[in-house]
Design a protein around this motif. Structure first.
Motif, PDB file in Angstrom:
ATOM      1  N   GLU A 123       0.819  -1.163   0.217  1.00 44.24           N
ATOM      2  CA  GLU A 123      -0.133  -0.016   0.052  1.00 44.24           C
ATOM      3  C   GLU A 123       0.909   1.339  -0.079  1.00 44.24           C
ATOM      4  N   ASP A 124       2.156   1.102  -0.072  1.00 41.08           N
ATOM      5  CA  ASP A 124       3.127   2.235  -0.111  1.00 41.08           C
ATOM      6  C   ASP A 124       3.242   2.670  -1.640  1.00 41.08           C
ATOM      7  N   GLY A 125       3.743   4.085  -1.772  1.00 45.70           N
ATOM      8  CA  GLY A 125       4.048   4.201  -3.120  1.00 45.70           C
ATOM      9  C   GLY A 125       5.109   5.287  -3.127  1.00 45.70           C
ATOM     10  N   ALA A 152       4.516   7.685  -0.084  1.00 46.23           N
ATOM     11  CA  ALA A 152       3.279   7.632   0.557  1.00 46.23           C
ATOM     12  C   ALA A 152       2.954   6.312   1.144  1.00 46.23           C
ATOM     13  N   ASP A 153       2.194   6.358   2.242  1.00 45.08           N
ATOM     14  CA  ASP A 153       1.932   5.194   2.972  1.00 45.08           C
ATOM     15  C   ASP A 153       0.318   5.107   3.299  1.00 45.08           C
ATOM     16  N   GLY A 154      -0.215   4.361   2.302  1.00 42.90           N
ATOM     17  CA  GLY A 154      -1.750   4.378   2.528  1.00 42.90           C
ATOM     18  C   GLY A 154      -2.205   3.432   3.422  1.00 42.90           C
ATOM     19  N   THR A 199       9.243   5.258   4.431  1.00 40.88           N
ATOM     20  CA  THR A 199       7.897   4.999   4.868  1.00 40.88           C
ATOM     21  C   THR A 199       8.457   4.038   6.323  1.00 40.88           C
ATOM     22  N   ASP A 200       7.484   4.119   7.219  1.00 42.66           N
ATOM     23  CA  ASP A 200       7.460   3.357   8.675  1.00 42.66           C
ATOM     24  C   ASP A 200       7.944   1.856   8.493  1.00 42.66           C
ATOM     25  N   GLY A 201       7.857   1.297   7.339  1.00 44.99           N
ATOM     26  CA  GLY A 201       8.230  -0.085   7.248  1.00 44.99           C
ATOM     27  C   GLY A 201       9.902  -0.095   7.134  1.00 44.99           C
ATOM     28  N   LEU A 202      10.636   0.946   6.881  1.00 45.60           N
ATOM     29  CA  LEU A 202      11.909   0.955   6.988  1.00 45.60           C
ATOM     30  C   LEU A 202      12.187   1.548   8.437  1.00 45.60           C
ATOM     31  N   TYR A 225       7.963  -6.262   8.693  1.00 45.94           N
ATOM     32  CA  TYR A 225       6.449  -6.598   9.098  1.00 45.94           C
ATOM     33  C   TYR A 225       5.426  -5.470   8.400  1.00 45.94           C
ATOM     34  N   ASP A 226       6.160  -4.714   7.503  1.00 48.91           N
ATOM     35  CA  ASP A 226       4.965  -3.749   6.740  1.00 48.91           C
ATOM     36  C   ASP A 226       5.947  -3.581   5.378  1.00 48.91           C
ATOM     37  N   ASN A 227       5.028  -2.770   4.668  1.00 48.44           N
ATOM     38  CA  ASN A 227       5.511  -2.533   3.393  1.00 48.44           C
ATOM     39  C   ASN A 227       6.751  -1.647   3.444  1.00 48.44           C
ATOM     40  N   ILE A 228       7.886  -1.430   2.633  1.00 48.21           N
ATOM     41  CA  ILE A 228       8.812  -0.731   2.858  1.00 48.21           C
ATOM     42  C   ILE A 228       9.250  -0.109   1.656  1.00 48.21           C
TER      43      ILE A 228
HETATM   44 MN    MN Z   1       3.620   1.423   6.759  1.00 49.23          MN
END
Ligand code: MN
Length: 374
Positions: free
Chosen positions: A22-24, A35-37, A186-189, A225-228
């Protein structure tokens, strides 16, 4: 990818536990963004995409702060309008961290908990403030930066595109030095690996595309754990090719004056919007009925721009049912105070009231809690 004035790279990865990304990201020199949707049914993906498309379509060709601010507002409107198109998109939103780079001058526009960093002489500085609950706790000294990375509510963001038409982005200008490196992520990193480690990778790997790949690899090794998503831009002092050259001293003077005004306006905006809402909320307090007793909260009751802004200060032992009925009713909704000390003064008064009520209404059946001696 390499450009005449800067070399940059962007990379996104779903991570190891999410099925969707969901990141872009946007790498359209001199404009860069991540962007982190968020939102169910792939709505997060739509939100981040809509925001980035609108940003790109509305962004100025030159690094102009006011125009960038307008583009961010257009992106916000685009997400709000898109959300209204389908029930499955209700409540969708996105972070947006964007930068326009003009030589060593960097304009930053930011909403949410994605981040912009600047690596200078091996040292990494975060140049955005997270709009998140844990960031507020860190700023207040309640928890540490390290605690924040593991906090169960670390993903609760307090500002995003897509809900409030009057949403204000943080807008500011940073002056970098040739040889610096900018990172948007994004917060995934940033929730997976500490800033020190990010700095180490950015300092060691010269090629931006390689560095981006290594950052993503490190986040995945830490759990993914998240999109990066990462965007890396190497800063040099060549002016962006997209910018029209200033001709003559009058034009140069005008540009300089406009730029100074912009810096002043940006400072004022950061003061007003970056911390305004939060310092406002923190400075306030309220009392509310919870589980039959009075609790003291910092913040404001209910939600503010769609977001709850409150932090439990303490639960008291004052039973709500020992207070007057009008007071009980007001406590259900929350009684606001302009500062915490006013709320605690009120608690002291309520303690006395409830003790008095207890002693005057005590009956043989209420023997479980003996009243204090008069
Ligand atoms: Mn995120």
């Amino acid at each position: 990818m390499t450009h005449a004035y800067a070399s940059s790279a962007g990379l996104t990865d779903p991570g190891l536990t999410r099925s969707q990304n969901e990141d872009g990201l946007l790498v359209e020199p001199p404009l860069y963004a991540v962007a982190d949707g968020m939102g169910g049914h792939r709505a997060g993906e739509i939100a981040s995409r809509d925001a980035l498309v609108a940003l790109f379509e509305n962004a100025p060709r030159q690094a102009d702060g006011n125009a960038l601010g307008r583009a961010i507002r257009a992106a916000n409107r685009a997400v709000i309008e898109s959300a209204a198109k389908s029930r499955t998109r209700t409540g969708m939103g996105t972070t947006l961290t964007a930068a326009m780079v003009d030589g060593t001058r960097i304009l930053v526009a930011h909403v949410g908990d994605s981040r912009a960093y600047l690596l200078h002489a091996g040292e990494l500085t975060r140049i955005t403030e997270d709009h998140s609950m844990v960031a507020d706790l860190v700023r207040r000294g309640t928890i540490t930066e390290e605690d924040a990375r593991f906090h169960p509510q670390r993903s609760v963001i307090t500002r995003a595109l897509g809900s409030d038409p009057d949403m204000a982005a943080d807008l500011f200008e940073v002056t970098a030095t040739a040889g610096d490196r900018m990172l948007l992520a994004t917060d995934g990193l940033t929730s997976m690996i500490p800033d020190d480690y990010i700095a180490e990778i950015l300092a060691q790997e010269r090629d931006p595309a390689e560095a981006a790949a290594k950052l993503i690899e490190a986040a995945n090794r830490a759990g993914g754990y998240d999109n990066i998503t990462v965007v890396i831009v190497d800063i040099d002092d060549t002016r962006a090719s997209g910018l029209a050259p200033a001709r003559g001293s009058r034009a140069a003077g005008r540009i300089k004056a406009a730029r100074m005004l912009w810096v002043v306006a940006a400072l004022a905006l950061v003061l007003l919007t970056g911390w305004g809402t939060y310092s406002y909320a923190y400075s306030r307090a309220y009392l509310i009925a919870e589980g039959g007793y009075v609790s003291v909260y910092r913040g404001v009751p209910g939600t503010f721009a769609g977001v709850g802004l409150s932090w439990l200060e303490r639960k008291t032992a004052i039973p709500v049912d020992r207070l007057t009925v009008p007071l009980q009713e007001r406590l259900q909704a929350g009684i606001p105070f302009s500062k915490l000390s006013d709320a605690t003064d009120r608690v002291t008064a309520l303690q006395a009231e409830s003790a008095a009520a207890a002693s005057s209404t005590v009956s043989p059946s209420a023997t479980s809690t003996p009243p204090p001696a008069p």
